[in-house]
Structure formats: C-alpha cells, structure tokens
Design a protein around this motif. Structure first.
Motif, PDB file in Angstrom:
ATOM      1  N   THR A 118      11.882 -20.277  12.641  1.00  0.00           N
ATOM      2  CA  THR A 118      11.507 -19.507  13.821  1.00  0.00           C
ATOM      3  C   THR A 118      12.440 -18.312  13.968  1.00  0.00           C
ATOM      4  O   THR A 118      13.523 -18.265  13.368  1.00  0.00           O
ATOM      5  N   PRO A 151       7.580 -16.260  14.777  1.00  0.00           N
ATOM      6  CA  PRO A 151       8.543 -15.292  15.326  1.00  0.00           C
ATOM      7  C   PRO A 151       9.253 -15.775  16.590  1.00  0.00           C
ATOM      8  O   PRO A 151      10.443 -15.490  16.778  1.00  0.00           O
ATOM      9  N   ASN A 152       8.528 -16.468  17.475  1.00  0.00           N
ATOM     10  CA  ASN A 152       9.155 -17.088  18.642  1.00  0.00           C
ATOM     11  C   ASN A 152      10.209 -16.187  19.280  1.00  0.00           C
ATOM     12  O   ASN A 152      11.363 -16.571  19.442  1.00  0.00           O
ATOM     13  N   ILE A 153       9.820 -14.983  19.647  1.00  0.00           N
ATOM     14  CA  ILE A 153      10.769 -13.983  20.147  1.00  0.00           C
ATOM     15  C   ILE A 153      11.322 -14.397  21.509  1.00  0.00           C
ATOM     16  O   ILE A 153      10.571 -14.703  22.430  1.00  0.00           O
ATOM     17  N   ARG A 154      12.653 -14.389  21.623  1.00  0.00           N
ATOM     18  CA  ARG A 154      13.344 -14.715  22.865  1.00  0.00           C
ATOM     19  C   ARG A 154      14.132 -13.479  23.304  1.00  0.00           C
ATOM     20  O   ARG A 154      15.203 -13.190  22.780  1.00  0.00           O
ATOM     21  N   LYS A 159      13.886  -5.890  22.077  1.00  0.00           N
ATOM     22  CA  LYS A 159      12.713  -5.766  21.215  1.00  0.00           C
ATOM     23  C   LYS A 159      13.032  -5.053  19.911  1.00  0.00           C
ATOM     24  O   LYS A 159      12.522  -5.415  18.849  1.00  0.00           O
ATOM     25  N   SER A 193      12.552  -6.813  16.371  1.00  0.00           N
ATOM     26  CA  SER A 193      11.560  -6.271  15.457  1.00  0.00           C
ATOM     27  C   SER A 193      12.157  -5.991  14.085  1.00  0.00           C
ATOM     28  O   SER A 193      11.557  -6.315  13.046  1.00  0.00           O
ATOM     29  N   PRO A 203       2.441 -15.526  14.715  1.00  0.00           N
ATOM     30  CA  PRO A 203       2.878 -14.845  15.932  1.00  0.00           C
ATOM     31  C   PRO A 203       1.950 -15.112  17.111  1.00  0.00           C
ATOM     32  O   PRO A 203       0.756 -15.350  16.938  1.00  0.00           O
ATOM     33  N   GLU A 243       1.498 -11.233  22.004  1.00  0.00           N
ATOM     34  CA  GLU A 243       2.539 -10.304  22.459  1.00  0.00           C
ATOM     35  C   GLU A 243       3.603 -10.111  21.388  1.00  0.00           C
ATOM     36  O   GLU A 243       4.086  -8.998  21.169  1.00  0.00           O
ATOM     37  N   GLU A 244       3.966 -11.188  20.706  1.00  0.00           N
ATOM     38  CA  GLU A 244       4.947 -11.078  19.623  1.00  0.00           C
ATOM     39  C   GLU A 244       4.422 -10.195  18.503  1.00  0.00           C
ATOM     40  O   GLU A 244       5.153  -9.369  17.947  1.00  0.00           O
TER      41      GLU A 244
END
Length: 314
Positions: free
Chosen positions: A132, A164-167, A173, A177, A192, A195-196
């Motif tokens: 992740t 991706p599990n963006i935190r 961002k 990215s 993804p 939004e990710e």
C-alpha cells in the motif's frame, strides 16, 4: 504462501458510544492497519497469508502480533523493536458523518523499518506481494523497504499488487503523487480509489485513470468507486461491476482493504478479472456492517452459504 504483505499495524481504540472524544470514557481495543486488514480478510477466505512488520517490544506490540496470528496469518517475520513504541489511533464516531481518525504514530517502531527487515525466502514463496501507499509515507527508510520488496518480488517472479491508499495526514498530494507513481509503474496490478486515481494521474474518469496506469506498463487496473462498484481494465478488456447494496452502514473504514482481499481471493481461485472484482465488491460490503477495521470481514463459508450467492458472484 498465497500472499505476503507488510506495513504498520496499530492498536485501535473505538469509543463505546458516539460523540466527541472529550466526552468519551470507555473504548473497545482492537487493531487496524491496511496491510494486516487484507491479510486477515484473506485468511478468513481460506488462503495462506503472511504479514510482517516492526512492532514495539511492548504490550501493544505483543497484542497486535497475537491478534493477527490468531486469525491464521503467518507472523513469523515480525520484528520487535526495543527502542521505539507501537503506534495507536482512535476513532471518533460522529453521528451522520464518517468517523474522525486520530493517529499517534510519529516515531513508531514501524516507521523504523529498513530493507534488511524483509525475508526474501518468505517473499519468493508467495504468488502475490501486496503493498500500500501508506508504508512509503511513514519514513525514508520505509520507502526504501517498499522499493526493495518490489525488487525481490520481480527477481522471484512474484506479482506485485499495489493499493495507493493515500493518507494526506502523512504527506501532501505532490509528495504522494511523485512516490506512488513510481511504485505503480513497477506494479503488476494497481487498485486506486477514484479520488486517489485523480491525484496520481490528473484524470477524473475511471477509464482515463486506468489508461494512464496501463500506459506505464501495469497489467491490470481496478478503480474502486465506493457503493457504485468498480471499473476494471487491461489492454485487452475493460468493464464495470456494480456494487452491493448495504442497507445500514455502521463503519466504512476497512472496506477498501476488504475489496483488495476479495479481489485477490478471486485471482487466487483462478477466476476472471470481472469475477474477482465482483468478489472484491462483496467482501468490501461485508466490512461496512460492523464497527472496527476487521470485525466485519466474512469467512468463505459466509460467502457461499447460499448456492445462489456463488452463482451471482461468478
């Protein structure tokens, strides 16, 4: 081993009653972590799974290891850190809103993970390496560990599955990215959320997001669309799989990890990409029905308790 994964798992404290935490005096203790969530869900679905990570050599670290091991997951690769603590986090249950998550993880044992913590022999036995985007956000050494894991997987012919599990509580961002696109380009499958996908590609439509990753050399992309379902694509095929209706959502946390587990379970069973996505949607829907990250994940017997369910899945 069917799947190997690693990352940070924390002790989770969920209030017994909803409302601001300043008014809360009683909590339920459990665990939460994207990678261990996936491992536990896969184990319940009947697969051989390994999870590894660095935990504090403290009561919370022992609790986490025992909890995950008790779910049938191989934890033999876990390292106990004598100098850094196990992280914790809290959920603030807000009526009519998604839970507010408060992390206490700075300087945690997991953030000290280094490439030498990985066991190549364990990775080479797996069919899939699950990663992740949370782990590389924890520290530079964690980022190096993720890249080393990818190199070990490629060396041994193990497929890399990347969520991706963006935190954005861990980085912004632009930082996310830059790093996560590098990881995605070296992955075989990318999962993804919508939004990710937009953050990573600049595109807003599922098909366009998927196309960007396919152009990087990714074999398959699944864009998660929440309750609407998921869009999947390879260079040869694409399609949309609707989601499952959940009449009463208790807690949405962990649904994406449930999807990843169900999806991987489908692939491990030799199902088509569409069938695997449908199973991912179903397992993710189960996660919505209870409080806690892992409590709602189903066992395979629950998935197949009615023959018609299996027919719908496939």
């Amino acid at each position: 081993m069917d799947v190997i994964t690693f990352g940070e798992t924390m002790v989770l404290f969920t209030p017994i009653t909803p409302g601001p935490l300043r008014f809360t005096s009683s909590f339920q203790k459990t665990i939460g972590g994207a990678e261990s969530n996936v491992a536990i869900a896969l184990s319940r679905l009947g697969h051989r799974v390994g999870w590894t990570g660095r935990l504090g050599k403290d009561e919370f670290g022992i609790y986490i290891r025992n909890f995950i091991r008790g779910e049938g997951v191989d934890t033999s690769g876990v390292i106990f850190d004598e100098n850094n603590p196990t992280a914790v986090f809290f959920k603030e249950m807000r009526p009519m809103q998604e839970p507010n998550i408060l992390y206490y993880r700075n300087g945690s044992a997991a953030s000290r993970m280094v490439p030498e913590d990985l066991n190549e022999e364990q990775i080479k036995t797996a069919s899939f390496l699950h990663l992740t985007g949370i782990t590389p956000a924890l520290s530079p050494s964690c980022r190096e560990t993720v890249m080393h894991a990818i190199s070990l997987a490629k060396k041994n012919g193990v497929k890399v599955v990347f969520d991706p599990n963006i935190r954005l509580k861990l980085w912004n961002k632009e930082q996310a990215s830059g790093v996560l696109n590098v990881i995605a380009a070296q992955s075989d499958i990318v999962l993804p959320g919508l939004e990710e996908g937009t953050i990573l590609t600049g595109k807003k439509q599922p098909a366009d997001i998927a196309a960007c990753f396919l152009e990087k050399g990714v074999e398959a992309v699944v864009v998660k669309l929440g309750d609407k379902g998921a869009y999947y694509a390879t260079k040869a095929a694409q399609g949309f799989v609707p989601g499952y209706t959940v009449t009463r959502i208790i807690d949405p946390i962990g649904a994406g990890d449930g999807f990843a587990a169900g999806f991987l379970s489908g692939l491990l069973r030799g199902w088509s990409l569409e069938e695997a996505v449908r199973l991912g949607n179903r397992v993710g829907a189960f996660a919505l029905t209870t409080a806690g990250d892992v409590e709602g994940y189903p066992y395979w017997s629950q998935i197949c308790q009615d023959r018609r369910d299996t027919e719908v899945l496939r």
